[in-house]
Design a protein around this motif. Structure first.
Motif, PDB file in Angstrom:
ATOM      1  N   PRO A  39       0.838  -1.202   0.000  1.00  0.00           N
ATOM      2  CA  PRO A  39       0.000   0.000   0.000  1.00  0.00           C
ATOM      3  C   PRO A  39       0.873   1.251   0.000  1.00  0.00           C
ATOM      4  CG  PRO A  39      -0.078  -1.099   2.134  1.00  0.00           C
ATOM      5  CD  PRO A  39       0.698  -1.982   1.219  1.00  0.00           C
ATOM      6  N   ARG A 137      -6.652  -8.133   0.641  1.00  0.00           N
ATOM      7  CA  ARG A 137      -7.156  -7.115   1.559  1.00  0.00           C
ATOM      8  C   ARG A 137      -8.647  -7.305   1.818  1.00  0.00           C
ATOM      9  NH1 ARG A 137      -3.385  -3.857  -1.631  1.00  0.00           N
ATOM     10  NH2 ARG A 137      -1.480  -3.886  -0.419  1.00  0.00           N
ATOM     11  N   CYS A 151       0.190  -9.904   8.415  1.00  0.00           N
ATOM     12  CA  CYS A 151      -0.485  -8.668   8.026  1.00  0.00           C
ATOM     13  C   CYS A 151      -1.035  -8.848   6.608  1.00  0.00           C
ATOM     14  CB  CYS A 151       0.496  -7.503   8.081  1.00  0.00           C
ATOM     15  SG  CYS A 151      -0.224  -5.962   7.488  1.00  0.00           S
ATOM     16  N   ARG A 153      -2.440  -6.617   4.832  1.00  0.00           N
ATOM     17  CA  ARG A 153      -2.192  -5.410   4.040  1.00  0.00           C
ATOM     18  C   ARG A 153      -0.826  -5.458   3.383  1.00  0.00           C
ATOM     19  NH1 ARG A 153      -2.794   0.542   6.265  1.00  0.00           N
ATOM     20  NH2 ARG A 153      -0.581   0.235   6.148  1.00  0.00           N
ATOM     21  N   CYS A 154       0.179  -5.881   4.156  1.00  0.00           N
ATOM     22  CA  CYS A 154       1.563  -5.844   3.673  1.00  0.00           C
ATOM     23  C   CYS A 154       2.084  -7.214   3.267  1.00  0.00           C
ATOM     24  CB  CYS A 154       2.472  -5.276   4.760  1.00  0.00           C
ATOM     25  SG  CYS A 154       1.974  -3.638   5.295  1.00  0.00           S
TER      26      CYS A 154
END
Length: 162
Positions: A39, A137, A151, A153-154
């Motif tokens: 992101p 996500r 995570c 997101r990452c």
């Protein structure tokens, strides 16, 4: 609603795949290039938070130093040694606050970089979504297992407390 898969627990949205078992994908099928792009940091939000924090610290320093000066100058019976001690202590506290603020502003935030060691093995939920061409996500919670957190997101594993 939280679901548990052995040692693996995650809160899944309705469209998330249902998994039998808690095995990670240990195949060599995935590489770092296959992971979704990281992101983009929201620079405006980061600057806004930094400005708010700096403003708060400077405001508190001004209030506390000002109150100390005002009280010390208004108190007629304070011995001179105690009067100087108040001033030295409040200015030392202000310096410590500014040094801590500088450490927060310019220190290493502890960003975990993607690597084979940090990203693999991928959790089963993530590999199924990637095989289907859907965004990881879409998982609304990070995946926890054995004290580690993945995570979504990452796409990196984080150590406990990381």
């Amino acid at each position: 609603m939280p679901r548990a898969y052995g040692r693996l627990s995650v809160v899944e949205p309705e469209e998330s795949p249902v998994i039998d078992g808690d095995d990670d994908d240990t195949s060599d099928e995935w590489t770092l290039e296959d992971l979704p792009p990281l992101p983009i940091p929201d620079a405006a939000a980061m600057r806004g938070q930094a400005c708010g924090g700096v403003s708060l610290v400077l405001f508190l320093i001004a209030i506390l130093v000002g109150c100390t000066h005002g009280l010390a100058l208004q108190a007629p019976k304070i011995p001179p040694n105690l009067w100087w001690l108040f001033f030295i202590l409040i200015y030392l506290e202000a310096i410590v606050a500014l040094v801590c603020l500088a450490g927060l502003m310019y220190g290493d935030p502890g960003v975990i970089k993607r690597s084979n060691e940090n990203c693999f093995p991928l959790p089963k939920q993530v590999t199924i979504l990637m095989k289907e061409g859907r965004s990881v996500r879409g998982l609304d919670r990070n995946i926890e297992r054995d004290g580690m957190t993945f995570c979504v997101r990452c796409c990196v594993w984080r150590e406990p407390g990381g």
